[in-house]
Design an enzyme around this catalytic site. Structure first.
Site, PDB file in Angstrom:
ATOM      1  N   ALA A 109      43.356  26.129  26.924  1.00 58.51           N
ATOM      2  CA  ALA A 109      43.386  24.793  27.429  1.00 58.51           C
ATOM      3  C   ALA A 109      41.226  24.291  26.836  1.00 58.51           C
ATOM      4  O   ALA A 109      40.787  24.787  26.952  1.00 58.51           O
ATOM      5  CB  ALA A 109      43.516  25.150  28.709  1.00 58.51           C
ATOM      6  N   GLU A 177      35.151  55.899  32.381  1.00 63.50           N
ATOM      7  CA  GLU A 177      36.168  55.941  32.796  1.00 63.50           C
ATOM      8  C   GLU A 177      37.293  56.517  31.220  1.00 63.50           C
ATOM      9  O   GLU A 177      37.714  57.148  32.237  1.00 63.50           O
ATOM     10  CB  GLU A 177      36.672  54.322  33.241  1.00 63.50           C
ATOM     11  N   ASP A 302      34.725  36.668  36.196  1.00 66.48           N
ATOM     12  CA  ASP A 302      33.644  36.726  35.360  1.00 66.48           C
ATOM     13  C   ASP A 302      33.431  35.769  34.447  1.00 66.48           C
ATOM     14  O   ASP A 302      32.284  36.120  33.849  1.00 66.48           O
ATOM     15  CB  ASP A 302      34.343  38.050  34.259  1.00 66.48           C
ATOM     16  N   ALA A 339      33.026  51.312  42.217  1.00 65.17           N
ATOM     17  CA  ALA A 339      33.109  52.385  41.830  1.00 65.17           C
ATOM     18  C   ALA A 339      33.632  52.667  40.853  1.00 65.17           C
ATOM     19  O   ALA A 339      33.843  51.772  40.203  1.00 65.17           O
ATOM     20  CB  ALA A 339      34.264  52.405  43.626  1.00 65.17           C
ATOM     21  N   HIS A 434      39.660  64.411  62.339  1.00 63.44           N
ATOM     22  CA  HIS A 434      39.574  65.671  61.431  1.00 63.44           C
ATOM     23  C   HIS A 434      40.804  66.386  61.359  1.00 63.44           C
ATOM     24  O   HIS A 434      41.337  65.986  61.676  1.00 63.44           O
ATOM     25  CB  HIS A 434      38.167  66.824  62.305  1.00 63.44           C
TER      26      HIS A 434
HETATM   27  C1  LIG Z   1      38.701  48.370  30.853  1.00 65.05           C
HETATM   28  C2  LIG Z   1      38.685  47.978  32.135  1.00 65.05           C
HETATM   29  C3  LIG Z   1      38.578  48.301  33.901  1.00 65.05           C
HETATM   30  C4  LIG Z   1      38.403  47.885  34.811  1.00 65.05           C
HETATM   31  N1  LIG Z   1      38.587  48.714  35.966  1.00 65.05           N
HETATM   32  C5  LIG Z   1      38.569  47.602  37.015  1.00 65.05           C
HETATM   33  C6  LIG Z   1      38.155  48.032  38.473  1.00 65.05           C
HETATM   34  O1  LIG Z   1      39.163  49.099  38.520  1.00 65.05           O
HETATM   35  N2  LIG Z   1      37.843  47.716  39.745  1.00 65.05           N
HETATM   36  C7  LIG Z   1      37.526  46.069  39.607  1.00 65.05           C
HETATM   37  O2  LIG Z   1      37.447  45.409  40.054  1.00 65.05           O
HETATM   38  N3  LIG Z   1      37.658  45.314  38.456  1.00 65.05           N
HETATM   39  C8  LIG Z   1      38.146  46.222  36.752  1.00 65.05           C
HETATM   40  N4  LIG Z   1      37.538  45.426  35.487  1.00 65.05           N
HETATM   41  C9  LIG Z   1      36.970  43.959  35.835  1.00 65.05           C
HETATM   42  C10 LIG Z   1      37.931  43.144  35.560  1.00 65.05           C
HETATM   43  O3  LIG Z   1      38.601  43.428  35.499  1.00 65.05           O
HETATM   44  C11 LIG Z   1      37.732  41.728  36.086  1.00 65.05           C
HETATM   45  O4  LIG Z   1      36.084  41.205  36.422  1.00 65.05           O
HETATM   46  C12 LIG Z   1      38.380  40.724  36.331  1.00 65.05           C
HETATM   47  O5  LIG Z   1      39.845  40.897  35.583  1.00 65.05           O
HETATM   48  C13 LIG Z   1      37.691  39.217  35.883  1.00 65.05           C
HETATM   49  O6  LIG Z   1      39.216  38.069  36.466  1.00 65.05           O
HETATM   50  P1  LIG Z   1      39.249  37.232  35.955  1.00 65.05           P
HETATM   51  O7  LIG Z   1      39.817  35.729  36.545  1.00 65.05           O
HETATM   52  O8  LIG Z   1      37.604  36.699  36.274  1.00 65.05           O
HETATM   53  O9  LIG Z   1      39.436  36.628  34.457  1.00 65.05           O
HETATM   54  P2  LIG Z   1      40.763  37.112  33.640  1.00 65.05           P
HETATM   55  O10 LIG Z   1      41.764  37.927  34.742  1.00 65.05           O
HETATM   56  O11 LIG Z   1      40.445  37.585  32.704  1.00 65.05           O
HETATM   57  O12 LIG Z   1      41.311  36.478  33.758  1.00 65.05           O
HETATM   58  C14 LIG Z   1      41.317  35.092  32.592  1.00 65.05           C
HETATM   59  C15 LIG Z   1      42.175  34.561  31.951  1.00 65.05           C
HETATM   60  O13 LIG Z   1      42.068  33.414  31.309  1.00 65.05           O
HETATM   61  C16 LIG Z   1      42.596  32.936  29.907  1.00 65.05           C
HETATM   62  N5  LIG Z   1      41.073  32.278  28.873  1.00 65.05           N
HETATM   63  C17 LIG Z   1      40.222  32.519  29.007  1.00 65.05           C
HETATM   64  N6  LIG Z   1      40.406  31.723  28.407  1.00 65.05           N
HETATM   65  C18 LIG Z   1      40.905  30.441  28.634  1.00 65.05           C
HETATM   66  C19 LIG Z   1      41.429  28.895  27.441  1.00 65.05           C
HETATM   67  N7  LIG Z   1      40.871  28.584  27.207  1.00 65.05           N
HETATM   68  N8  LIG Z   1      43.121  28.450  28.023  1.00 65.05           N
HETATM   69  C20 LIG Z   1      44.009  29.607  28.587  1.00 65.05           C
HETATM   70  N9  LIG Z   1      43.441  30.615  29.304  1.00 65.05           N
HETATM   71  C21 LIG Z   1      42.685  30.807  29.054  1.00 65.05           C
HETATM   72  C22 LIG Z   1      42.695  34.390  29.391  1.00 65.05           C
HETATM   73  O14 LIG Z   1      42.883  34.985  28.337  1.00 65.05           O
HETATM   74  C23 LIG Z   1      42.307  35.511  30.642  1.00 65.05           C
HETATM   75  O15 LIG Z   1      44.347  35.475  30.439  1.00 65.05           O
HETATM   76  C24 LIG Z   1      38.146  45.917  34.674  1.00 65.05           C
HETATM   77  C25 LIG Z   1      37.663  45.933  33.172  1.00 65.05           C
HETATM   78  C26 LIG Z   1      37.714  46.204  32.245  1.00 65.05           C
HETATM   79  C27 LIG Z   1      37.580  46.049  31.048  1.00 65.05           C
END
Ligand SMILES: Cc1cc2nc3c(=O)[nH]c(=O)nc-3n(C[C@H](O)[C@H](O)[C@H](O)COP(=O)(O)OP(=O)(O)OC[C@H]3O[C@@H](n4cnc5c(N)ncnc54)[C@H](O)[C@@H]3O)c2cc1C
Length: 449
Positions: A109, A177, A302, A339, A434
Site C-alpha cells: 500500500a 533468545e 513498531d 521479558a 504456597h
Molecule cells: C525474533 C523476534 C522475537 C520477538 N519476540 C517478542 C516477544 O516475545 N514478545 C513481544 O512482545 N515482542 C516480541 N517481538 C517484537 C514483536 O514481534 C513486534 O514488536 C510486533 O510484532 C510489532 O507489531 P506491529 O503490528 O507493529 O508490526 P508487524 O507485526 O510487523 O506488522 C506490520 C505489517 O505491515 C506490513 N507492511 C509493511 N509495509 C507495508 C506496506 N507498504 N503495504 C502493506 N503492508 C505493509 C508488513 O509486511 C507486516 O506484516 C519479537 C520480535 C522479533 C523479531
C-alpha cells in the site's frame, strides 16, 4: 472507506477491531504475511523453538530428579518445521479472518495523495489512515557483510540443518533468545557485541547475571568489539575477524552468521512525503492519541518506535483505531513489563536500579531475594537466579527485575500492582499460594530496606 490500515500485524489487528467496534468500515492491506512479525517470524516462532530447547534441557537434566535418560536425539529439521508450519497456519487463519470481517487487500500500500491509497492496481479512498507497518531487521553496512552469507531473524526460519557454530552480531533480546535456542540444540554459540554489555536499556545487575548464566552454559561473549573483516566460506559458512582497541584481532568461523543488530521502523515506500508525516530516526512521530502531525493519520506499533513489543503494538493499535474512527483514547505506557525468554528467563518492569536511585537517592528501598529462598524453586530444583523490587521511601513501587524461574509470568504481579497503585506494604502482605513462585514477590517486598 472510513479507516484504511496499512499492515496486517498486531497493531493493525487491534486498530481494526477498535474501529469496527465503533461502527467504522475498515480496509486493511498487507504486502507479506497476514498476522505480521509476532505470528510469523517473531514472538511465537521463537517461543516455539525455545520450547524445543526446554525439552532438550529437561531430558539432559532429568537425572537430577532420579530419572535417567539418554542424550536427546534432536531432529533439527523437525524443530524448525514445527515453528514454520504453525506460523504458516496462523498466517492463513489470520488472512481468512480478515477477509471475513474486513475489506482485506493483498499487496503493497502506498499513499498517492491525501485521502487515497493505492494497492496494486486499486485505489481506495479513506477518511482516516492507520500506519501499522512494523519494522525490518537493521543490517549494518559493515564492509563485506552484504557479500557474506548471513541470516536475520526474518530469514532464519528456512534452515533445516543444525549449524555446528553460530556467531551472532549484537547482544540484544533477539540475539540472547536465539543463543539460548542454539546452545540447547548442541551448537557452539558466540555473541559479538559492540558495547560493553548486553541489553543496554535494561538493569545492569540482572543483565550481567544473565550474561554470566549464559556463559556458564558455554555461550561465548566478546564485548566492545568491531567487525574488521568478513570472508565467505563454503556452504554458507564464513570467517569473521573482530578487533578490540589495540588488542590482536580475533577470528571466528561460523556455519551460520546471525545478524541481530536491531530493527528499524518500516517507513520506506509508504508515500509519507505526500502526507507530510514527521519521521524521526526512532519512527513515525506520534502523540498520546497515536496521531501523527498529519490530520487524520495515525501510527501504532513498531513503526511508531516507542517499544518493540507486541503487547505495546496492540495497545497503541487499539488507541489508533479508536481515534481513527472518531473516538477519544490515549496511550498509557507508564507500566510496560518486558521479558527475555532466555534460560534463565529475565523480566523487568519500571525503572532500573540506577534510574530508581537517581530518582529516590538514599531513600530508595531495594528488596533482594535469591530464587533459592522460594519454596517452589527448591521443589523444582530451579534455584538459579535472583530478584529485586525497587520502591521509594514512602512505599511507591518503582520497578522490579527478575532473573530465573518463570520470571516473565511473575513480573506481571508487580506490573499489576504498579498499574493499580498498590503500595509496598500491600505487596508484603498479600497472601500467595504456597508453594508457588509467586511467593518470590512477597519475599522481595518483605526484604525491602
Ligand atoms: C525474533 C523476534 C522475537 C520477538 N519476540 C517478542 C516477544 O516475545 N514478545 C513481544 O512482545 N515482542 C516480541 N517481538 C517484537 C514483536 O514481534 C513486534 O514488536 C510486533 O510484532 C510489532 O507489531 P506491529 O503490528 O507493529 O508490526 P508487524 O507485526 O510487523 O506488522 C506490520 C505489517 O505491515 C506490513 N507492511 C509493511 N509495509 C507495508 C506496506 N507498504 N503495504 C502493506 N503492508 C505493509 C508488513 O509486511 C507486516 O506484516 C519479537 C520480535 C522479533 C523479531
Amino acid at each position: 472507506m472510513d479507516v484504511f490500515i496499512i499492515g496486517a500485524g498486531t497493531a493493525s489487528t487491534a486498530a481494526a477491531l477498535a474501529a469496527k467496534a465503533r461502527g467504522a468500515s475498515v480496509a486493511i492491506a498487507e504486502e507479506w504475511l497476514a498476522g505480521g512479525l509476532c505470528e510469523t517470524r517473531g514472538c511465537k516462532p521463537t517461543k516455539m523453538i525455545l520450547r524445543s530447547a526446554r525439552a532438550a534441557r529437561d531430558v539432559r537434566d532429568a537425572a537430577r530428579f532420579g530419572v535417567h535418560a539418554r542424550e536427546p536425539a534432536i531432529e533439527f529439521a523437525e524443530v524448525m518445521a514445527r515453528a514454520r508450519d504453525a506460523a504458516a497456519k496462523r498466517s492463513d487463519d489470520h488472512a481468512a479472518w480478515l477477509g471475513e470481517d474486513f475489506t482485506y487487500m493483498k499487496g503493497t500500500a502506498t499513499v498517492v495523495r491525501p485521502g487515497v491509497v493505492r494497492v496494486g492496481e486499486d485505489e481506495v479512498g479513506y477518511k482516516s489512515l492507520v500506519l501499522a507497518t512494523g519494522s525490518t531487521p537493521f543490517v549494518p553496512d559493515t564492509p563485506g557483510l552484504a557479500e557474506t552469507p548471513h541470516r536475520t531473524s526474518d530469514t532464519i526460519w528456512s534452515i533445516t540443518e543444525r549449524p555446528e557454530r553460530v556467531v551472532i552480531l549484537g547482544g540484544g533480546a533477539i540475539s540472547t533468545e536465539f543463543a539460548t535456542f542454539f546452545e540447547a540444540m548442541g551448537t557452539r554459540v558466540t555473541i559479538l557485541e559492540r558495547s560493553g554489555r548486553l541489553l543496554a536499556r535494561e538493569d545492569d545487575e540482572t543483565c550481567r547475571a544473565l550474561a554470566a548464566a549464559l556463559a556458564a552454559r558455554g555461550i561465548g561473549f566478546r564485548y566492545e568489539v568491531g567487525v574488521q573483516r568478513l570472508e565467505p566460506g563454503d556452504d554458507g559458512s564464513c570467517r569473521i575477524t573482530v578487533g578490540r582497541g589495540d588488542e590482536a584481532p580475533e577470528t571466528f568461523d561460523a556455519d551460520l552468521l546471525l545478524v541481530a543488530t536491531g530493527r528499524r521502523p518500516k517507513v520506506d515506500g509508504l508515500g509519507l512525503d505526500v502526507l507530510g508525516v514527521e519521521v524521526t530516526p526512532r519512527g513515525i512521530a506520534t502523540d498520546e492519541r497515536a496521531a501523527t502531525n498529519a490530520e487524520g493519520v495515525y501510527a501504532a506499533g513498531d513503526v511508531a518506535g516507542r517499544w518493540q513489543l507486541t503487547d505495546v503494538a496492540y495497545h497503541e493499535g487499539w488507541v489508533a483505531g479508536t481515534n481513527a474512527a472518531g473516538g477519544d483514547a490515549t496511550i498509557d505506557e507508564r507500566v510496560v513489563p518486558r521479558a527475555l525468554f532466555t534460560y534463565p528467563e529475565l523480566a523487568s518492569v519500571g525503572l532500573t536500579e540506577a534510574e530508581a536511585r537517581e530518582r529516590s537517592g538514599d531513600t530508595l528501598l531495594v528488596g533482594r531475594a535469591p530464587l533459592a529462598r522460594v519454596g517452589k524453586a527448591q521443589v523444582d530444583g530451579e534455584t538459579e537466579g535472583f530478584g529485586k523490587l525497587l520502591a521509594s521511601g514512602d512505599g511507591e513501587i518503582l520497578g522490579a527485575h527478575l532473573i530465573g524461574g518463570p520470571a516473565a509470568e511473575l513480573i506481571q504481579i508487580v506490573a499489576m500492582a504498579m498499574t493499580c497503585g498498590a503500595s509496598l506494604d500491600q505487596l508484603k502482605h498479600y497472601i500467595a499460594i504456597h508453594p508457588t513462585f509467586a511467593e518470590w514477590v512477597n519475599i522481595m517486598a518483605l526484604r525491602a530496606e
